[in-house]
Structures are given as C-alpha cells and as structure tokens.
Design a protein around this motif. Sequence first.
Motif, PDB file in Angstrom:
ATOM      1  N   GLU A  44       0.815  -1.206   0.000  1.00  0.00           N
ATOM      2  CA  GLU A  44       0.000   0.000   0.000  1.00  0.00           C
ATOM      3  C   GLU A  44       0.858   1.269   0.000  1.00  0.00           C
ATOM      4  O   GLU A  44       0.499   2.256  -0.629  1.00  0.00           O
ATOM      5  CB  GLU A  44      -0.946  -0.013   1.202  1.00  0.00           C
ATOM      6  N   VAL A  45       1.989   1.244   0.684  1.00  0.00           N
ATOM      7  CA  VAL A  45       2.883   2.398   0.638  1.00  0.00           C
ATOM      8  C   VAL A  45       3.441   2.568  -0.771  1.00  0.00           C
ATOM      9  O   VAL A  45       3.581   3.687  -1.282  1.00  0.00           O
ATOM     10  CB  VAL A  45       4.009   2.272   1.675  1.00  0.00           C
ATOM     11  N   ALA A  46       3.747   1.455  -1.453  1.00  0.00           N
ATOM     12  CA  ALA A  46       4.221   1.532  -2.831  1.00  0.00           C
ATOM     13  C   ALA A  46       3.186   2.198  -3.715  1.00  0.00           C
ATOM     14  O   ALA A  46       3.515   3.017  -4.589  1.00  0.00           O
ATOM     15  CB  ALA A  46       4.553   0.136  -3.356  1.00  0.00           C
ATOM     16  N   ALA A  47       1.915   1.876  -3.485  1.00  0.00           N
ATOM     17  CA  ALA A  47       0.860   2.520  -4.270  1.00  0.00           C
ATOM     18  C   ALA A  47       0.744   3.999  -3.919  1.00  0.00           C
ATOM     19  O   ALA A  47       0.611   4.860  -4.798  1.00  0.00           O
ATOM     20  CB  ALA A  47      -0.472   1.813  -4.029  1.00  0.00           C
ATOM     21  N   ALA A  48       0.811   4.317  -2.619  1.00  0.00           N
ATOM     22  CA  ALA A  48       0.691   5.710  -2.196  1.00  0.00           C
ATOM     23  C   ALA A  48       1.811   6.570  -2.753  1.00  0.00           C
ATOM     24  O   ALA A  48       1.616   7.759  -3.017  1.00  0.00           O
ATOM     25  CB  ALA A  48       0.688   5.790  -0.660  1.00  0.00           C
ATOM     26  N   ARG A  49       2.989   5.982  -2.954  1.00  0.00           N
ATOM     27  CA  ARG A  49       4.121   6.763  -3.473  1.00  0.00           C
ATOM     28  C   ARG A  49       3.909   7.165  -4.921  1.00  0.00           C
ATOM     29  O   ARG A  49       4.637   8.013  -5.449  1.00  0.00           O
ATOM     30  CB  ARG A  49       5.423   5.979  -3.308  1.00  0.00           C
ATOM     31  N   GLN A  50       2.922   6.551  -5.589  1.00  0.00           N
ATOM     32  CA  GLN A  50       2.612   6.953  -6.956  1.00  0.00           C
ATOM     33  C   GLN A  50       1.796   8.242  -6.992  1.00  0.00           C
ATOM     34  O   GLN A  50       1.633   8.845  -8.045  1.00  0.00           O
ATOM     35  CB  GLN A  50       1.829   5.839  -7.676  1.00  0.00           C
ATOM     36  N   VAL A  51       1.241   8.638  -5.849  1.00  0.00           N
ATOM     37  CA  VAL A  51       0.431   9.847  -5.786  1.00  0.00           C
ATOM     38  C   VAL A  51       1.357  11.035  -5.554  1.00  0.00           C
ATOM     39  O   VAL A  51       1.988  11.135  -4.514  1.00  0.00           O
ATOM     40  CB  VAL A  51      -0.610   9.762  -4.653  1.00  0.00           C
ATOM     41  N   SER A  52       1.430  11.925  -6.520  1.00  0.00           N
ATOM     42  CA  SER A  52       2.350  13.061  -6.367  1.00  0.00           C
ATOM     43  C   SER A  52       1.755  14.316  -6.972  1.00  0.00           C
ATOM     44  O   SER A  52       2.438  15.096  -7.583  1.00  0.00           O
ATOM     45  CB  SER A  52       3.700  12.756  -7.024  1.00  0.00           C
ATOM     46  N   GLY A  53       0.439  14.487  -6.826  1.00  0.00           N
ATOM     47  CA  GLY A  53      -0.196  15.663  -7.390  1.00  0.00           C
ATOM     48  C   GLY A  53       0.126  16.929  -6.616  1.00  0.00           C
ATOM     49  O   GLY A  53       0.708  16.903  -5.524  1.00  0.00           O
ATOM     50  N   ALA A  54      -0.316  18.061  -7.165  1.00  0.00           N
ATOM     51  CA  ALA A  54      -0.010  19.351  -6.559  1.00  0.00           C
ATOM     52  C   ALA A  54      -0.752  19.576  -5.253  1.00  0.00           C
ATOM     53  O   ALA A  54      -0.374  20.433  -4.468  1.00  0.00           O
ATOM     54  CB  ALA A  54      -0.362  20.471  -7.547  1.00  0.00           C
ATOM     55  N   PHE A  55      -1.818  18.805  -4.982  1.00  0.00           N
ATOM     56  CA  PHE A  55      -2.643  19.069  -3.805  1.00  0.00           C
ATOM     57  C   PHE A  55      -2.634  17.910  -2.817  1.00  0.00           C
ATOM     58  O   PHE A  55      -3.582  17.713  -2.066  1.00  0.00           O
ATOM     59  CB  PHE A  55      -4.072  19.396  -4.248  1.00  0.00           C
ATOM     60  N   THR A  56      -1.564  17.139  -2.814  1.00  0.00           N
ATOM     61  CA  THR A  56      -1.402  16.080  -1.824  1.00  0.00           C
ATOM     62  C   THR A  56      -0.043  16.241  -1.155  1.00  0.00           C
ATOM     63  O   THR A  56       0.837  16.935  -1.654  1.00  0.00           O
ATOM     64  CB  THR A  56      -1.467  14.693  -2.480  1.00  0.00           C
ATOM     65  N   ALA A  57       0.093  15.595  -0.009  1.00  0.00           N
ATOM     66  CA  ALA A  57       1.386  15.555   0.674  1.00  0.00           C
ATOM     67  C   ALA A  57       2.056  14.242   0.277  1.00  0.00           C
ATOM     68  O   ALA A  57       1.677  13.184   0.767  1.00  0.00           O
ATOM     69  CB  ALA A  57       1.200  15.625   2.179  1.00  0.00           C
ATOM     70  N   PRO A  58       3.037  14.272  -0.618  1.00  0.00           N
ATOM     71  CA  PRO A  58       3.572  13.026  -1.165  1.00  0.00           C
ATOM     72  C   PRO A  58       4.338  12.196  -0.145  1.00  0.00           C
ATOM     73  O   PRO A  58       4.968  12.723   0.774  1.00  0.00           O
ATOM     74  CB  PRO A  58       4.501  13.519  -2.283  1.00  0.00           C
ATOM     75  N   VAL A  59       4.257  10.885  -0.323  1.00  0.00           N
ATOM     76  CA  VAL A  59       5.057   9.962   0.475  1.00  0.00           C
ATOM     77  C   VAL A  59       6.491  10.003  -0.043  1.00  0.00           C
ATOM     78  O   VAL A  59       6.733   9.804  -1.228  1.00  0.00           O
ATOM     79  CB  VAL A  59       4.496   8.528   0.381  1.00  0.00           C
ATOM     80  N   VAL A  60       7.451  10.252   0.840  1.00  0.00           N
ATOM     81  CA  VAL A  60       8.843  10.376   0.408  1.00  0.00           C
ATOM     82  C   VAL A  60       9.725   9.230   0.882  1.00  0.00           C
ATOM     83  O   VAL A  60      10.794   8.997   0.331  1.00  0.00           O
ATOM     84  CB  VAL A  60       9.452  11.723   0.862  1.00  0.00           C
TER      85      VAL A  60
END
Length: 745
Positions: free
Chosen positions: A61-77
């Motif tokens: 699930e963290v691997a999937a969340a790291r794909q989210v990198s839009g301008a209005f989210t706090a990206p997983v680093v």
Amino acid sequence: MALRDSDPSEVGGYRIEDRLGSGGMGVVYLARSASGRRLAVKVVHGQYADDDEFRARFRREVAAARQVSGAFTAPVVDAGADASRPWMATLYIPGADLGTHVREHGPLSVPRLRELAAGLAEALRDIHRAGVVHRDLKPANVMLAEDGPRVIDFGISRAAEFAAADVLTQTGRVMGTPPFMSPEQFSSPQDVGPAADIFSLGSVLTYAATRRGPFDSPSPYETAVRVVEGEPVLDGVPDELLPFVRLCLEKHPKSRVTADELLTLLRDGGPIAPRPATEESIPLPSRPAPATSPQRDTPIADPPPEPTAPRGGRRRRYLLAAAAGTAVAAVLAATTVVLSGALSRDSDPGPSAAARSDLPDGWKPWAAAAKIPKGSERVLGGVGSPLTGCSAVDTSLVCAGSGHMATRFALADGRTTWARPVDPTPDGSSGSEGALIGTTDHHVYAYESEEGETAAGPSFSYTVYALAADTGKELWRTRTGAGESATVPDSTQNAATAVPEGVVTFYGPAGDQYALLDAETGDVRWKRPKPDSPADCLLRSAAGHAYLVCAIGLLENGASRTTVSQIDPATGKTRWTVDAKGTQYLLGQHDGRLVLADTFATDRGLTLIDVSSRVLTVRRLAQARPEDAQAYLVRGTVYFTRDSGGIRAVSPRTGRTLWESNSTVEKPGPPTASATHVYVASPSGRLAALDASSGEVDATRDGRDDGGRADSMLAPSGAPLVLVGDALYVPYGIRSVYTVDVRDL
C-alpha cells in the motif's frame, strides 16, 4: 506537542523534532532530513509490528501511495516496512487544517471555497489515478497551505484494516469519520471505491461553507441514518457551488461524478448530469457482522430482501448497529484512512489497472512522416519546418503545419490515412504553413489560403474548413475574408479560436470584425466590429469561452493597458470587460481565474481575473521573468521556458518560484505535463522529462535524424507535444511525429 521520554530521537535516519499528534494507528512526529527538509513521520503502534500480513500489505500500500504526487497532496517520500516499528514519511505541510481554521475563523469566502473545491477535486483525481482510495477525507485531513489545500494522511491504514491481529477487522470493521463518510461505508464497506471520496468531498465543502456537515447530529447513530437515508442540509452553501456539492452527495456511488468531471464543472461552469443508479438504494450485506455499541447491545436483523424495499425498522436497526460499530472503530482507530486498489482485497494489487492499460488500443512505438498528396509535391516538397500543432481526436492524431492544412496519424500505429495541403500564399504571408484552429470530439477546424490575380493586382482570400477527423472529409467551408487587408484565420497568430459553439475568427475584407461560424453548418451566426480604439486585438479561448484581448500601447503617460472581454457566444456582445495594466497575453484559466502574463515587462507579475466576480489581482513574481522567456500555463502551473533549455515553474496563486531547472533541450516548445512529469522537446525531437515537483531531469531522448530535409536551427522552437494517457506524441523535423510510452523513458 512536547516530546515524551518514550519518543525516539530519530526514525529511519530522520531527526525527530516534535510530536504532531497520535491516534489508533500510531504517532505522528515532525522530523527533519539531513538536508533540512521537514517531514511528517507516522510510526505505527507495536500491535501491528508483530503481524507478518500487516507488513506485507503495508509494503504494497505504501508503494501505491508513493505513486500519488499531485499538486494538492502531501507526497510519500520514504517508508520503512521492515523496521521494528513500521513507519512512513510524507512531506510536512505547515499551516492549520481546515477544521481548525473554520472553528477559529468561520466559513470560507466564496473565492476560497472555489479554490478548496478545485484543489480537493484535483487531489482526489491524482489519488484515484494511482489506484488509491482515501476513505477518510475530512476537514482534519485537509491542510490549508500557503499555495493551496493539501490532502494528507493516506498510505497505511488499509494495511492495518486487514491485519490478522485486529479483532475489529475480523468482525467487519467500518472505517472513517461518520459525519464525512459515504452511505456505502456504513452498509457495504467491502465495496467502497473512489466514489466514496467524492461523497466525502461534498460533506467537507458543506462544512467549509457553513461550519457544519450536511448530516450532522449529536448522535453518531443518527448521523449514520441521515448519511444513508436522509437528505443533506445545504442551507448556507453558496448558489454557485450547490450543483457541485449536490453531485457529490448522490446516495448511490454509480450516480456520482468523477473527480475529473468535477474539475470540468468548476472550469467550464456547465451542468453535469448525475449518472443513473442501477439500484434505488445501497445494497446491504446479506449477513451483517455483529457490532456492539459502547452504551448498549443493539440487535441486528437481516436486511430487506430487495434493495427497493420500503425503509423500515429492520433496516434502521441494521444501520444503527453499523454506526455503532463505526463509532467504536473511529474511537479505537482514531479515524484512520485506507488505501484501496482496484483488485480484490485478497489479491496483490500491483500497478493499478489504469497504469497498465493507459495507452491507446493497439498502441506500439512508432515514427512516421505525413504523406504528400499526389499533385502536391510542388507545395509540400523541399525544405520545410516542424508541424505547428497537433491534437488528439478520437483515435486520431491530427496535425497541421509544414504546408498541411491538416493530416491524420493513427494514434496506435502512425498510419497516415489522409492529408490535405494548404494552397500556396504570397511570400511573407503567415498562411502558407497551416495551423489547426481547434478540434471537437470528431471534427477538425483548419483553414486554407488562396492567391489570385485581378486587373488591379493580386487578391487574397481565406476560408475556414470543418473536416471529419477520421476521414478528412469536408463537412463545411466558410470564407472569412478576401482582399489585401483580410486577416488569416490562423490560431498560432491568435486570429481565430475554437469554442463549443464553433469557430470565432476575425472577419471581413479588412479583418475589422469578429464572427462566429456555426459548428454544425459553418454559417455566420453573428458578427461584431472590433473596438474603435487603436488596439492590437487577439482572439483567445479558455475553459470553452472566447475572449477578445486588446492591447493599447503607448498611452499619453507612456504606459500601456490591455482590455480583456468575454464574448457571449449567443450574440457576440461582450459579457464583461476588465482593464489591466501593461501588454497582457492570456495564458489560460485555472481555478476559475484567467491567468495573463505581460508580453514586455518582466517584473510586472501575473495578472489573475476571476471569471465570476471579475476581480483582478496581480501576483508579484518572486523572481523577475527572464527577458527571452516564453510563458505557458499547464495543469495549474506557469512555466517560463528559454531557448537555452532553462525552465522555471511558478505558482499562479502566489507568484512563488516552485523550481528552476535546465531541461538540456534547445529551443523547447510548449510543455505538456502529467501528474508527475513535465515534458519538453526541441525542433529535432530531442525530449526531456522533468519531475513536476522538483524540476529534476529524470530522462531524455535524443533527437531524430530527418534525412537532411530540415535544419532544426532555423525553427523558432519545438512544436507542442500531445499526451494521451501514457503515450507521448512528439512532432519533429518536416511533417514527422514519433511516439513513446512515458513509463519507458
């Protein structure tokens, strides 16, 4: 919050500085990286750390969340699934959360509500594209950052939801925060998908506008009943946002619109009809799991046999029991969030289905040059230039320029099925190269120039065509001007533009009028004179509306000004006009505001015009624009590009420089962008992909050999790129295009 003696001094190599909060899932710390970057690090509780199934799901699930990198989210680093206590780090967003802000300062103003709606819709779009469902969108999970809202706190709760050690999971755990949950989260939690986040969005916006949720009740049990069965209370929601909120709060998930459609509604202001539901009510589980209220035991009966059965006591008792279970879960889990892939719960989600198939049907890498129609060798042969523009229409890539009125490449394999040349025009005329005016779902608007001889000398005439995208068949043609002073209806010269109603173009033998050519027939529906003042006027469009932008230079005081007028498509009259200082050029529209940049003054900043209120604001640039830079608005960011390859990304909301980088691409053309990357190319097809959040060059592709037919150094800049899903189409050389899967760069 002060750190405690039991708190770690560092996690994953990040130095812990403060405690931000804690809940049923774990503790959140403020941490700092070695480079000084501030992060929010969530460390999960020990009860999950000893469960192997949790760790496996956490990792996926963290691997999937790291794909989210839009301008209005706090990206997983960063994350540590194998640490003694699993943890995840996201970018720290300073500022108050929406709930705190509304409690302390009251409801948001209408402009801020529009910003919030657009930002959250775009965040959900990016989250859903990554195969993720937030499941706990609420005011506390929306941070009001300086440059717009950010959605936080997604990335680990789905792993916890399915942990074998979690007794609540084994009894059918319902997760979320009741006032902001969707009906299906109460009645069918195993079937929750992206539509649940859309429902929560409607509740969050209602709260931001009124300081209360649409289903508020002192009792969590009654709240659940209202969410599933009751009508939302929307008193106080501004009229212009009511359609948006109502579309979000449709009871059946299949009746709700998507995040993309909500963004269209905000941008265009047009109606979006809700999808018809396939059932009249939310399907309930055949055997609801027992749940115990913290105050009393509630008996649970089987649900009604048919979804359309009258609402009665049995269903109400079931909902109350579900709500009671939710209340327990909410207290113990501290309203955690869940990631949900598109596959079944027990399957390894891997890449999302969209990511695996986001290419045109039958697509393969190709490179092709447009065919020269028989008999047109004199017009199209010899040295030329890159195509001036391309557009994806249905299964076609339709391009123009380099002597073509329009030509079609198949998106999948590059086959050229038709090509229509532009008739030759006199030397020095801008009409000889050709350019697309615009496209619709199946139509292409282009133009043709003709030169003739009369007793008085040469004569010129210009005609706009509507062509079928799949066959090139002429649907209609309309002459827009004839004579020495007639204006070429060339979109690259801002003398014509396409809108849903048809083509708005300068018109008449002197080009001193503008007119609308009907989309279906080509008939002139109306024509209006240009302003009488000595102005240099352009026709531009943004969010489906046509604008007349007229710059008046060198006034008595030596200054200049620009008038921006929205054109009524029904009559041609101007609905409104706003005056702006300087010589402004309309870049486009974002978040309900037109974005303009000064053509000459590098220190003037960006001019924003709210299309609803017509309020004009100027955003000072943190750094003056480079004198030789071109400005473009792409996915809500302004990019200044230079012939040397330099690119600067600027937030139009604040004027702040987001990043500056060297793309390594000479004479870059207009950029295009995905949620994660920005792409630019040179006239020879040299390509660069830059990280949209940092500007770092992630990949490049060499230019293409055009067989010596073109000198790319003579081209002013690269042609605009076209991105269709993961397929990027790059014009280069003479009449040539190649395509690449951006995931393979």
